[in-house]
Enzyme design. Structure first.
Site, PDB file in Angstrom:
ATOM      1  CE1 TYR A 101      -2.974  -3.690   5.079  1.00 53.34           C
ATOM      2  CE2 TYR A 101      -2.891  -1.300   4.880  1.00 53.34           C
ATOM      3  CZ  TYR A 101      -3.037  -2.546   4.292  1.00 53.34           C
ATOM      4  OH  TYR A 101      -3.236  -2.654   2.930  1.00 53.34           O
ATOM      5  CB  SER A 114      -0.888  -0.014   1.242  1.00 56.39           C
ATOM      6  OG  SER A 114      -1.520   1.246   1.378  1.00 56.39           O
TER       7      SER A 114
HETATM    8  P1  NAP Z   1     -10.291  -8.003   1.020  1.00 60.65           P
HETATM    9  O1  NAP Z   1     -11.429  -7.892   0.087  1.00 60.65           O
HETATM   10  O2  NAP Z   1     -10.520  -7.861   2.478  1.00 60.65           O
HETATM   11  O3  NAP Z   1      -9.534  -9.386   0.701  1.00 60.65           O
HETATM   12  C1  NAP Z   1      -8.502  -9.859   1.506  1.00 60.65           C
HETATM   13  C2  NAP Z   1      -8.290 -11.314   1.158  1.00 60.65           C
HETATM   14  O4  NAP Z   1      -7.230 -11.831   1.972  1.00 60.65           O
HETATM   15  C3  NAP Z   1      -9.528 -12.176   1.456  1.00 60.65           C
HETATM   16  O5  NAP Z   1      -9.647 -13.163   0.471  1.00 60.65           O
HETATM   17  C4  NAP Z   1      -9.158 -12.798   2.795  1.00 60.65           C
HETATM   18  O6  NAP Z   1      -9.835 -14.018   3.066  1.00 60.65           O
HETATM   19  C5  NAP Z   1      -7.695 -13.038   2.548  1.00 60.65           C
HETATM   20  N1  NAP Z   1      -6.977 -13.413   3.754  1.00 60.65           N
HETATM   21  C6  NAP Z   1      -6.924 -12.751   4.937  1.00 60.65           C
HETATM   22  N2  NAP Z   1      -6.201 -13.457   5.816  1.00 60.65           N
HETATM   23  C7  NAP Z   1      -5.792 -14.581   5.183  1.00 60.65           C
HETATM   24  C8  NAP Z   1      -5.011 -15.700   5.546  1.00 60.65           C
HETATM   25  N3  NAP Z   1      -4.507 -15.838   6.789  1.00 60.65           N
HETATM   26  N4  NAP Z   1      -4.750 -16.666   4.623  1.00 60.65           N
HETATM   27  C9  NAP Z   1      -5.271 -16.552   3.373  1.00 60.65           C
HETATM   28  N5  NAP Z   1      -6.054 -15.539   2.977  1.00 60.65           N
HETATM   29  C10 NAP Z   1      -6.281 -14.551   3.870  1.00 60.65           C
HETATM   30  O7  NAP Z   1      -9.173  -6.904   0.700  1.00 60.65           O
HETATM   31  P2  NAP Z   1      -8.505  -6.407  -0.666  1.00 60.65           P
HETATM   32  O8  NAP Z   1      -8.698  -4.956  -0.709  1.00 60.65           O
HETATM   33  O9  NAP Z   1      -8.923  -7.255  -1.806  1.00 60.65           O
HETATM   34  O10 NAP Z   1      -6.975  -6.663  -0.322  1.00 60.65           O
HETATM   35  C11 NAP Z   1      -6.118  -7.498  -1.087  1.00 60.65           C
HETATM   36  C12 NAP Z   1      -4.688  -7.023  -0.885  1.00 60.65           C
HETATM   37  O11 NAP Z   1      -4.527  -5.718  -1.448  1.00 60.65           O
HETATM   38  C13 NAP Z   1      -4.262  -6.902   0.568  1.00 60.65           C
HETATM   39  O12 NAP Z   1      -2.924  -7.355   0.719  1.00 60.65           O
HETATM   40  C14 NAP Z   1      -4.334  -5.407   0.839  1.00 60.65           C
HETATM   41  O13 NAP Z   1      -3.483  -5.002   1.863  1.00 60.65           O
HETATM   42  C15 NAP Z   1      -3.898  -4.871  -0.516  1.00 60.65           C
HETATM   43  N6  NAP Z   1      -4.303  -3.477  -0.754  1.00 60.65           N
HETATM   44  C16 NAP Z   1      -5.615  -3.138  -0.861  1.00 60.65           C
HETATM   45  C17 NAP Z   1      -5.954  -1.817  -1.111  1.00 60.65           C
HETATM   46  C18 NAP Z   1      -7.386  -1.377  -1.262  1.00 60.65           C
HETATM   47  O14 NAP Z   1      -7.606  -0.158  -1.452  1.00 60.65           O
HETATM   48  N7  NAP Z   1      -8.362  -2.280  -1.185  1.00 60.65           N
HETATM   49  C19 NAP Z   1      -4.955  -0.840  -1.222  1.00 60.65           C
HETATM   50  C20 NAP Z   1      -3.625  -1.214  -1.100  1.00 60.65           C
HETATM   51  C21 NAP Z   1      -3.308  -2.543  -0.878  1.00 60.65           C
HETATM   52  P3  NAP Z   1     -11.184 -14.063   4.002  1.00 60.65           P
HETATM   53  O15 NAP Z   1     -12.336 -13.730   3.105  1.00 60.65           O
HETATM   54  O16 NAP Z   1     -11.181 -15.485   4.467  1.00 60.65           O
HETATM   55  O17 NAP Z   1     -10.993 -13.065   5.098  1.00 60.65           O
END
Ligand code: NAP
Length: 247
Positions: free
Chosen positions: A171, A150
């Site tokens: 985080y 991020s």
């Molecule tokens: P999200 O919709 O909350 O998805 C997160 C995913 O990670 C879910 O599938 C979750 O599974 C999984 N997860 C969490 N803990 C886990 C574990 N111990 N083992 C395996 N899977 C696990 O969030 P997202 O926005 O798509 O985030 C995806 C990535 O992008 C993350 O690394 C986040 O930090 C990064 N990111 C996101 C943004 C943004 O604006 N959204 C910005 C910068 C970076 P469950 O459904 O089982 O919880």
């Protein structure tokens, strides 16, 4: 395993592929012709997502249970890749958590070591665990590792503007640690032909931010898949949609 041209199908593994950016990255990689091992910590949620994607005609996706904080499932996933494929072309370390419960806010003084553990385990130790386990298969394919990070977790930004909120400390520090791991891996694996990149997808509307993000999962995943599939990329840089940002 070959495609209709007789060429070996490229293989990708995505963590946290049951929803959000990870699910869409898995879809886009499958559409691009990869065999995608779409993994999730929950077999029901993950299996359902993969069944939906396959039913939509996204391509060749297989579900595998993988909790990045559970070393047994990590080792099992590595055995699965080793047994079924000649190597691993792309590993997307996407699984991540903020550690913040939706709608809840904590003051700095309320944070405890327990608030730190889960984000560190998932965002940092999990990236290390999965990458280490997949190294032999990544080496075989001269593969690429893509680590989701991020822009909020860059020193440049936090030094200048401060954190958006104090309870993001777990985080942000976990992502910053993972950023360093990305740079160390990139340098150490260069000779082996394995490339490692950290990419920030943008501010994407997902569960993670209660769908406050300003861009779609399609847009976020496009940035990630671009990094996963583009030949030459700047090394040891934080990659974003528009290019690179300082750490
Ligand atoms: P999200 O919709 O909350 O998805 C997160 C995913 O990670 C879910 O599938 C979750 O599974 C999984 N997860 C969490 N803990 C886990 C574990 N111990 N083992 C395996 N899977 C696990 O969030 P997202 O926005 O798509 O985030 C995806 C990535 O992008 C993350 O690394 C986040 O930090 C990064 N990111 C996101 C943004 C943004 O604006 N959204 C910005 C910068 C970076 P469950 O459904 O089982 O919880």
């Amino acid at each position: 395993m070959s495609d209709s041209t007789g060429e070996r199908r490229r293989v990708a593994l995505v963590t946290g592929a049951n929803k959000g950016i990870g699910r869409e990255v898995a879809r886009q990689l499958a559409v691009a012709g990869f065999t995608v091992i779409a993994t999730a910590r929950d077999a029901e949620r993950g299996g359902a997502a993969v069944r939906e994607l396959v039913a939509e005609g996204a391509g060749d996706l297989r579900f595998l249970r993988l909790d990045v904080t559970d070393q047994e499932t990590v080792a099992e996933a590595a055995r699965f890749v080793e047994t079924n494929f000649a190597g691993l072309d792309v590993l997307v370390n996407n699984a991540g958590i903020t550690g913040i419960t939706r709608g809840q806010r904590k003051e700095l003084d309320e944070l405890t070591v327990d608030d730190l553990r889960a984000p560190l385990e998932t965002n940092f130790v999990g990236v290390f665990a999965v990458t280490q386990a997949m190294l032999p298969m990544l080496r075989k394919a001269s593969g690429r590792v893509v680590n989701l990070t991020s822009t909020l977790a860059t020193f440049g930004r936090v030094v200048k503007e401060g954190p958006q909120r104090a309870d993001l400390l777990p985080y942000l520090t976990a992502k910053a640690a993972a950023n360093m791991a990305s740079v160390v891996y990139a340098a150490a694996l260069r000779e082996a032909g394995v490339t490692v990149h950290a990419v920030s997808p943008g501010y994407i509307a997902t569960d993670m931010n209660n769908f406050a993000g300003t861009k779609s999962v399609e847009e976020g995943a496009r940035v990630v898949v671009g990094v996963a599939t583009t030949g030459e990329l700047p090394e040891r840089a934080l990659l974003v949609e528009s290019g690179t940002l300082p750490w």
